[in-house]
Design a protein around this motif. Structure first.
Motif, short mmCIF file in Angstrom:
data_model
loop_
_atom_site.label_atom_id
_atom_site.label_comp_id
_atom_site.label_asym_id
_atom_site.label_seq_id
_atom_site.Cartn_x
_atom_site.Cartn_y
_atom_site.Cartn_z
N ASP A 96 0.84 -1.21 0.00
CA ASP A 96 0.00 0.00 0.00
C ASP A 96 0.88 1.25 0.00
N ILE A 97 1.93 1.22 -0.80
CA ILE A 97 2.91 2.31 -0.87
C ILE A 97 3.08 2.75 -2.32
N VAL A 98 3.11 4.07 -2.53
CA VAL A 98 3.35 4.64 -3.85
C VAL A 98 4.77 5.20 -3.88
N TYR A 99 5.56 4.75 -4.85
CA TYR A 99 6.95 5.22 -4.99
C TYR A 99 7.00 6.38 -5.97
N LEU A 100 7.60 7.49 -5.52
CA LEU A 100 7.71 8.69 -6.34
C LEU A 100 9.16 9.04 -6.66
N GLN A 101 10.11 8.51 -5.84
CA GLN A 101 11.54 8.66 -6.09
C GLN A 101 12.23 7.35 -5.68
N ASN A 102 13.48 7.24 -6.05
CA ASN A 102 14.25 6.06 -5.66
C ASN A 102 14.67 6.19 -4.20
N PRO A 103 14.15 5.35 -3.32
CA PRO A 103 14.44 5.49 -1.89
C PRO A 103 15.91 5.24 -1.54
N PHE A 104 16.62 4.48 -2.36
CA PHE A 104 18.02 4.18 -2.05
C PHE A 104 18.91 5.41 -2.14
N ASN A 105 18.40 6.47 -2.76
CA ASN A 105 19.15 7.73 -2.81
C ASN A 105 18.95 8.56 -1.55
N HIS A 106 18.10 8.10 -0.63
CA HIS A 106 17.77 8.88 0.56
C HIS A 106 17.95 8.08 1.85
N ILE A 107 18.70 7.00 1.77
CA ILE A 107 18.94 6.16 2.95
C ILE A 107 20.37 6.37 3.45
#
Length: 430
Positions: A252-263
């Motif tokens: 139930d999650i919508v991805y709008l950017q690549n999360p690996f760039n913010h971890i």
């Protein structure tokens, strides 16, 4: 008289002379013998019968053995050498595993093993403790089939993992469609039934279905979201044992950017928060008032809203695997427990009499990058400045009407439809 004496004397003299000459000859003979002995000893140190001795030696049992026996001995020697090398390798691996196992004693020992030596404390304000635990040695024997799949899917030993059954098929499609649109390649769906496995394959989505397991099959048949949430802690363990960092994601999650760039990757667990502002998301000093105590009526408490167990990044470290084991173990013993509550209790409860707390490092994700649906619908959509920000992901965790809200999020952030979020209330109707 005189002549006779002289004759007699002469005879005596002649006798003595003969005796001296005989002694000299004997001495000469002995000398010649010794000399010749030395000469022969020098030139023939092994004696005159060297040939026969050599023949006898050449007929020794060792030299009479057939060449096949010699080759066999050489082969056995090579085999023993190879086995010895393999044993040495196994000993090294066991020693390394023992070293890593010993790190579980306490946090201080873990830090000492990482540093390798003691260090003096630096000047005031410059001292920083360790925050990142070492990763475990990958063990492909845990699941060779999964290991081969992850080699192709993962990027830099990390990937997004989502679990799904047929009951969430529509949400799953929104989930992986937006992952593809963002350009994320390192993701995989763990299918809990055949329908989802076939669906993912038909859509070109990386998928993995575990070997038949009665526990998993029964959960898949029930389709209960809380049961599936509890199962994920067991499934994730294999990923970590194989040496991969996992960004666990509900569908139930919508991805709008690549999360690996913010971890940040500086903690064992990095999780989004259920908090809705800076205080609730990152912690605050909550004062408890008990008037009956008089002068000491006010008690200060430190509080933080729980981490969301539907979206967190977890590294392959011993504390992380221990966390998964603890949560999975409790959920199996306490079937009525909520997995998110257990997840946070094991992560945050400190050691106290009768209980050893988990020594795991943790980080709270930026609540505006990794946004829950309460923050979006209660605050962000009503704020002109905040609504212009583009989150990394939005988790529709606070609302039961998940699919229509997920589609509205896509319309608002991806297609630019400014009124897409307006029809929804802040909360939800029972």
């Amino acid at each position: 008289m005189t002549v006779g004496r002289n004759s007699s004397d002469s005879g005596i003299g002649i006798g003595i002379g003969n005796s001296s000459l005989g002694g000299s000859r004997i001495a000469i003979a002995i000398g010649i013998g010794v000399f010749l002995g030395c000469v022969f000893a020098f030139f023939y140190p092994h004696g005159f019968f060297i040939g026969s001795d050599s023949n006898r030696k050449s007929q020794s049992p060792a030299q009479c053995e057939p060449s096949e026996r010699v080759n066999m001995l050489k082969s056995e020697l090579v085999s023993v050498s190879e086995k010895n090398s393999e044993l040495k390798k196994q000993v090294r691996e066991l020693n390394e595993k023992l070293r890593l196992a010993d790190q579980g004693r306490d946090q201080a020992q873990k830090q000492f093993l990482v540093l390798g030596e003691n260090h003096k404390a630096g000047p005031f304000g410059t001292v920083k403790g360790l925050r990142t635990n070492p990763t475990v040695l990958p063990d492909e024997s845990v699941n060779p089939r999964l290991a081969k799949i992850l080699e192709k899917v993962a990027v830099r030993k990390e990937l997004i993992v989502g679990l799904a059954t047929a009951s969430v098929k529509e949400m799953l499609e929104v989930w992986f469609t937006n992952i593809k649109n963002v350009g994320i390649l390192n993701y995989i769906v763990v299918a809990l039934d055949d329908e989802i496995e076939n669906f993912c394959k038909s859509k070109g989505v990386p998928v993995y279905k575990r070997d038949p397991d009665e526990g998993i099959d029964s959960i898949a048949r029930m389709g209960d979201s809380h049961a599936v949430s509890g199962l994920k802690f067991r499934v994730l363990r294999e990923f970590l044992q194989l040496g991969y960092s996992v960004l666990l994601s509900d569908v139930d999650i919508v991805y709008l950017q690549n999360p690996f760039n913010h971890i940040y990757r500086d903690s064992d667990v990095e999780s989004m928060s259920d908090g809705h502002d800076n205080s609730t998301a990152y912690g605050y000093n909550d004062v408890f008032d008990e008037p009956a105590m008089g002068w000491s009526r006010y008690a200060h408490t430190m509080r933080i809203w729980v981490y969301n167990s539907g979206f967190f990044y977890i590294r392959p470290t011993l504390p992380a695997i221990e966390l998964l084991d603890r949560v999975a173990g409790r959920l199996s013993r306490e079937p009525n427990s909520w997995d998110q509550a257990v997840f946070n209790e094991e992560l945050f409860y400190p050691s106290h009499p009768g209980y050893d707390g988990l020594h795991a490092s943790k980080r709270t994700m930026d609540m505006f990058n990794f946004m829950n649906s309460k923050v979006l619908f209660k605050t962000v959509r009503k704020d002109a400045k905040l609504s212009k920000l583009k989150p990394v992901i939005i988790h529709v965790n606070y609302h039961p009407d998940k699919l229509p809200r997920m589609k509205a999020v896509v319309e608002f952030y991806v297609h630019g439809k400014q009124d897409a979020l307006k029809p929804f209330p802040d909360g939800s109707k029972w």
